[in-house]
Design a protein around this motif. Structure first.
Motif, PDB file in Angstrom:
ATOM      1  N   LYS B  15      15.295 -16.227  24.252  1.00 18.21           N
ATOM      2  CA  LYS B  15      15.134 -16.178  25.702  1.00 18.21           C
ATOM      3  C   LYS B  15      15.724 -14.870  26.205  1.00 18.21           C
ATOM      4  CE  LYS B  15      15.567 -19.173  29.706  1.00 18.21           C
ATOM      5  NZ  LYS B  15      14.246 -19.821  29.643  1.00 18.21           N
ATOM      6  N   LEU B  16      14.915 -14.079  26.870  1.00 17.23           N
ATOM      7  CA  LEU B  16      15.376 -12.815  27.428  1.00 17.23           C
ATOM      8  C   LEU B  16      15.445 -12.919  28.943  1.00 17.23           C
ATOM      9  CD1 LEU B  16      13.249 -10.170  25.431  1.00 17.23           C
ATOM     10  CD2 LEU B  16      15.530 -11.031  24.883  1.00 17.23           C
ATOM     11  N   THR B  17      16.399 -12.207  29.535  1.00 18.45           N
ATOM     12  CA  THR B  17      16.428 -12.113  30.997  1.00 18.45           C
ATOM     13  C   THR B  17      15.374 -11.087  31.423  1.00 18.45           C
ATOM     14  OG1 THR B  17      18.011 -10.299  30.969  1.00 18.45           O
ATOM     15  CG2 THR B  17      18.917 -12.530  30.981  1.00 18.45           C
ATOM     16  N   ASP B  18      15.016 -11.086  32.698  1.00 16.79           N
ATOM     17  CA  ASP B  18      14.055 -10.096  33.189  1.00 16.79           C
ATOM     18  C   ASP B  18      14.586  -8.678  32.965  1.00 16.79           C
ATOM     19  OD1 ASP B  18      12.357 -12.066  33.918  1.00 16.79           O
ATOM     20  OD2 ASP B  18      12.879 -12.043  36.057  1.00 16.79           O
ATOM     21  N   GLY B  19      15.899  -8.524  33.159  1.00 14.00           N
ATOM     22  CA  GLY B  19      16.508  -7.210  32.931  1.00 14.00           C
ATOM     23  C   GLY B  19      16.329  -6.755  31.488  1.00 14.00           C
ATOM     24  N   GLU B  20      16.523  -7.679  30.555  1.00 17.44           N
ATOM     25  CA  GLU B  20      16.356  -7.331  29.137  1.00 17.44           C
ATOM     26  C   GLU B  20      14.905  -6.989  28.825  1.00 17.44           C
ATOM     27  OE1 GLU B  20      19.784  -9.812  26.701  1.00 17.44           O
ATOM     28  OE2 GLU B  20      18.080 -10.934  27.483  1.00 17.44           O
ATOM     29  N   VAL B  21      13.977  -7.733  29.421  1.00 16.35           N
ATOM     30  CA  VAL B  21      12.558  -7.453  29.174  1.00 16.35           C
ATOM     31  C   VAL B  21      12.237  -6.021  29.614  1.00 16.35           C
ATOM     32  CG1 VAL B  21      10.191  -8.030  29.862  1.00 16.35           C
ATOM     33  CG2 VAL B  21      11.801  -9.852  29.288  1.00 16.35           C
ATOM     34  N   GLY B  22      12.724  -5.641  30.782  1.00 13.31           N
ATOM     35  CA  GLY B  22      12.469  -4.288  31.285  1.00 13.31           C
ATOM     36  C   GLY B  22      13.087  -3.232  30.390  1.00 13.31           C
ATOM     37  N   LEU B  23      14.360  -3.430  30.045  1.00 14.52           N
ATOM     38  CA  LEU B  23      15.078  -2.457  29.216  1.00 14.52           C
ATOM     39  C   LEU B  23      14.430  -2.335  27.837  1.00 14.52           C
ATOM     40  CD1 LEU B  23      17.627  -0.645  28.811  1.00 14.52           C
ATOM     41  CD2 LEU B  23      18.778  -2.677  27.905  1.00 14.52           C
ATOM     42  N   PHE B  24      14.187  -3.465  27.192  1.00 13.82           N
ATOM     43  CA  PHE B  24      13.622  -3.421  25.837  1.00 13.82           C
ATOM     44  C   PHE B  24      12.216  -2.825  25.858  1.00 13.82           C
ATOM     45  CE2 PHE B  24      16.365  -7.236  24.226  1.00 13.82           C
ATOM     46  CZ  PHE B  24      17.479  -6.423  24.259  1.00 13.82           C
ATOM     47  N   SER B  25      11.453  -3.080  26.909  1.00 12.69           N
ATOM     48  CA  SER B  25      10.101  -2.524  26.993  1.00 12.69           C
ATOM     49  C   SER B  25      10.163  -0.997  26.981  1.00 12.69           C
ATOM     50  CB  SER B  25       9.404  -2.988  28.263  1.00 12.69           C
ATOM     51  OG  SER B  25       9.273  -4.382  28.248  1.00 12.69           O
TER      52      SER B  25
END
Lengths: 481, 95
Positions: B15-25
C-alpha cells in the motif's frame, strides 16, 4: 594490557597462544572501546557484553579464531539474537537457527560480538537507508561510511570490533571497506554458504570478511568458506590454504588495468592513488598490462534490473504471517499484506520492490529482465577473456570517490546507484574481489583499491594484496576518535 | 507512470500513499530512462544467451533422509499472532 582493541586478530591470537591474555580481556577492551566511540559512529544495532562474556566461558578447546570477537551484519541469522536487516518489518525477529557462517565461526572459537547496522535489506551504498539510524564514517563523522555493510566496515575501522562479517551484492563489502580504510572481500559466488543470509538478490549475494589487514581477511575467509549442502548454490571446491598464499612476492604476476575504470572526470586523488599502487606492484616485479572490459558501462543498468527483480521475489516472504511486523487490525488478508508491507518497508525497499516487480511484469519482461540477463553474460565474458589472456588479477579503484557527505545523494536514487560503478560487474560475473587501503585524500579520507580475480582464485588476490600491504603502511593508520 | 506504479504496487501487495506514488513515479521514470540504455545502445541479437547464475546451473540433489526439524514452539516464537500450533491470520474465505 592496554589497547587490545587496536590489535589485529593475528596479533591477539599470538598473545592468546602465549597465555599473555585471556579472551575475556579482549572482550572487555573491545567493548569499552565501543562504549566510548560508538556514540559517534553508531555502527552497532545491538551489542551485549554479557552474552559475549558468556560465550567466552564455553569456547571449544581449540580453534582458528578462538577468543576473537567478530561483529555480524544484521542480515545474517544468529540463533536467538535480534536479526532485523535494519528493517522495521523484521523488528523483534530472533532466528531459530544459526546461519552456516555463524556455525563455522562458533566452532572455530570466534565470539559473536554484536550486530552491525546496514542499509535496510542491504539496499543502499551509504547506510542512510537503515530504518533505525545512519552509521557515520569514523574518519569524518559528517560523511557516510558506505554501504550496505557500513556498520561492519565502520566498527572494524574504529577498532570497535576485531573483525566483521558482511554481505556483498553489488559492492556492499568492498565499497564501505574502501571508504572506511579497511580490508573487505567478496569471495567467488558459491565460495561461502548463503544459508541463513537473509536474501536480497540470490544470484549475486555473497558473504565475506572485513578485517584490519590482509592476513586477518585470509584467516576469516578460510574459516567461513566451503561447500554447504544447505545452500544448493555453494560450490564443492576444496578451500585452499589462504594463509599460505600470503607471500611478499609478485614477480611474474600479470596484473590487468581495465581502461574503462580509469576515465576522464574521475576523482583525481582516487586515480592518483590507484596509479601509484600499480607502479608499486610493477616495481616489485609484477607485469602490468592494459586490458578492456568493454561492457562495463552497462553494468549498473543490468544490475538494477536483475537485483531488484530478484529482491521483489525474495521480499515476498515479508507478509506479516510468520514473523516480524504485522499492521494493526487488518480488515482482511489482502489488507493485511498491503498495509503490513506499506508500513513495514522503508522507502528504498519499496522503490526496489516496485522497480523489480515492474521489470518482471507482463509486457516488460523481455525488454528489461531478459535483456539484462543477456548483457550479464557479456559482462561475464569480458572477465573470462581477460583471465584467459593470462592475467592473474585486475586492479581498479574500488569507489569512484572517497566517502561523500551525509545527505549528499539520499534524495537522488540514481546518483546513489552510480556510486557502485566499479564494484557491480564483479557480482554480475560471480568472480572474487577485495578492497584494501591504498592512500588518503589531502583532507584525510581513505582511498581503496580493488583487486579482482578469476573464479576461486582468492589466493592470488591475497598474494598481490599482501605484497602491496607489506610495502605500504596505509593499513596501520587509524581514525582519531 | 503513476498508473503503472499503482498497478505494480498492487501486484507487489504494497500500500503506497499518494505522496509515495508521485515520488516513485518521478524516480522510476529517471531510473528506467537510465536502464533503457540496454535497449537504445546495445544490439545483441544472438550474441549471448541469458545468464541467470554465475556457474553452470544444474539441479543439486541430496539424499532423501528424515532429519530433525525445528520444534513448533521455536518456529512460532516469532509469529505476530498464533493459536495453538498455528499461525493466525485474518479470515481468508469471505462469508
Amino acid at each position: 594490557m592496554d589497547n587490545l582493541y587496536s590489535l589485529t586478530a593475528g596479533e591477539l591470537l599470538g598473545l592468546l597462544d602465549k597465555k599473555t591474555i585471556k579472551p575475556e580481556e579482549i572482550i572487555e577492551s573491545v567493548y569499552s572501546r565501543a562504549q566510548s566511540v560508538d556514540k559517534k559512529i553508531k555502527g552497532y544495532l545491538n551489542l551485549d557484553k554479557e552474552k559475549a562474556l558468556a560465550r567466552a566461558k564455553s569456547l571449544p578447546a581449540s580453534g582458528r579464531l578462538r577468543g576473537i570477537p567478530v561483529a555480524i551484519k544484521d542480515n545474517i541469522c544468529v540463533e536467538g539474537e535480534l536479526t532485523t536487516c535494519a528493517s522495521k518489518i523484521l523488528r523483534g525477529f530472533k532466528p531459530p537457527y544459526d546461519a552456516t557462517v555463524i556455525g563455522k565461526l562458533k566452532s572455530e572459537g570466534a565470539i559473536i560480538f554484536g550486530k552491525t547496522n546496514m542499509d535496510e535489506f542491504a539496499f543502499g551504498s551509504s547506510c542512510e537507508n537503515s530504518s533505525y539510524f545512519p552509521t557515520l564514517n569514523p574518519w569524518d563523522t559528517s560523511r557516510i561510511p558506505g554501504g550496505s555493510s557500513g556498520g561492519s566496515a565502520a566498527v572494524v575501522s574504529a577498532d570497535e570490533a576485531v573483525m566483521a562479517i558482511g554481505s556483498d551484492t553489488g559492492g556492499s563489502i568492498r565499497q564501505p571497506a574502501s571508504l572506511c580504510g579497511v580490508v573487505g572481500m567478496k569471495p567467488t559466488y558459491g565460495r561461502v554458504s548463503r544459508y541463513g543470509l537473509i536474501a536480497f538478490a540470490s544470484s549475486l549475494d555473497q558473504i565475506g570478511p572485513f578485517a584490519k589487514d590482509i592476513k586477518d581477511a585470509a584467516l576469516l575467509l578460510s574459516v567461513i568458506a566451503g561447500f554447504d549442502e544447505k545452500d544448493s548454490t555453494s560450490v564443492n571446491v576444496p578451500v585452499p590454504d589462504y594463509l599460505g598464499c600470503l607471500k611478499n612476492d609478485v614477480k611474474g604476476m600479470k596484473i590487468g588495468i581495465p581502461k574503462e575504470y580509469f576515465v576522464p572526470g574521475m576523482d583525481k586523488e582516487v586515480e592518483a592513488a590507484a596509479r601509484e599502487a600499480i607502479a608499486l606492484l610493477k616495481g616489485k616485479g609484477a607485469q602490468v598490462v592494459d586490458v578492456s572490459l568493454p561492457h562495463t558501462e552497462y553494468a549498473v543498468a543490468v544490475y538494477y534490473i536483475l537485483a531488484t527483480a530478484e529482491a521483489s521475489s525474495n521480499l515476498a516472504r515479508f507478509d506479516g504471517v510468520q514473523f516480524g511486523y504485522r499492521c494493526e487490525d487488518p480488515a482482511n488478508l489482502l489488507d493485511m499484506y498491503e498495509r503490513t508491507r506499506g508500513e513495514g518497508f522503508g522507502a528504498e525497499a519499496k522503490r526496489r520492490i516496485i522497480l523489480g516487480t515492474y521489470v518482471l511484469s507482463s509486457g516488460y519482461y523481455d525488454a528489461y529482465y531478459l535483456k539484462a540477463q543477456k548483457v550479464r553474460m557479456l559482462i561475464k565474458n569480458d572477465f573470462e577473456q581477460v583471465f584467459k589472456s593470462g592475467c592473474d588479477c585486475i586492479l581498479t579503484p574500488t569507489s569512484p570517490t572517497p566517502a561523500f557527505k551525509v545527505g549528499e545523494k539520499s534524495a537522488d536514487p540514481l546518483s546513489m546507484y552510480l556510486s557502485d560503478i566499479f564494484t557491480i560487474s564483479v557480482n554480475l560475473a560471480g568472480v572474487p574481489a577485495l578492497s584494501m587501503p591504498c592512500g588518503f585524500t589531502k583532507s584525510g579520507l581513505p582511498i581503496g583499491m580493488q583487486l579482482i580475480g578469476n573464479f576461486f582464485e582468492e589466493g592470488k588476490l591475497f598474494n598481490a594484496a599482501y605484497t602491496y600491504e607489506s610495502n605500504t603502511d596505509w593499513h596501520k593508520r587509524s581514525p582519531e576518535l | 507512470m503513476e498508473d503503472k506504479v499503482r498497478y505494480v504496487a498492487r501486484l507487489a501487495r504494497i500500500k503506497l500513499t499518494d505522496g509515495e506514488v508521485g515520488l516513485f513515479s518521478r524516480q522510476l521514470d529517471g531510473i528506467l530512462g537510465y536502464v533503457d540504455k540496454l535497449n537504445r545502445k546495445l544490439d545483441i541479437q544472438g550474441k549471448a544467451p541469458p545468464m541467470s547464475h554465475p556457474h553452470e546451473a544444474s539441479n543439486s540433489f541430496r539424499a532423501d533422509e528424515v532429519k530433525p526439524s525445528l520444534p513448533p514452539e521455536k518456529v512460532l516464537a516469532n509469529a505476530p499472532q498464533k493459536k495453538g500450533d498455528f499461525f493466525k491470520v485474518p479470515r481468508i474465505i469471505e462469508e
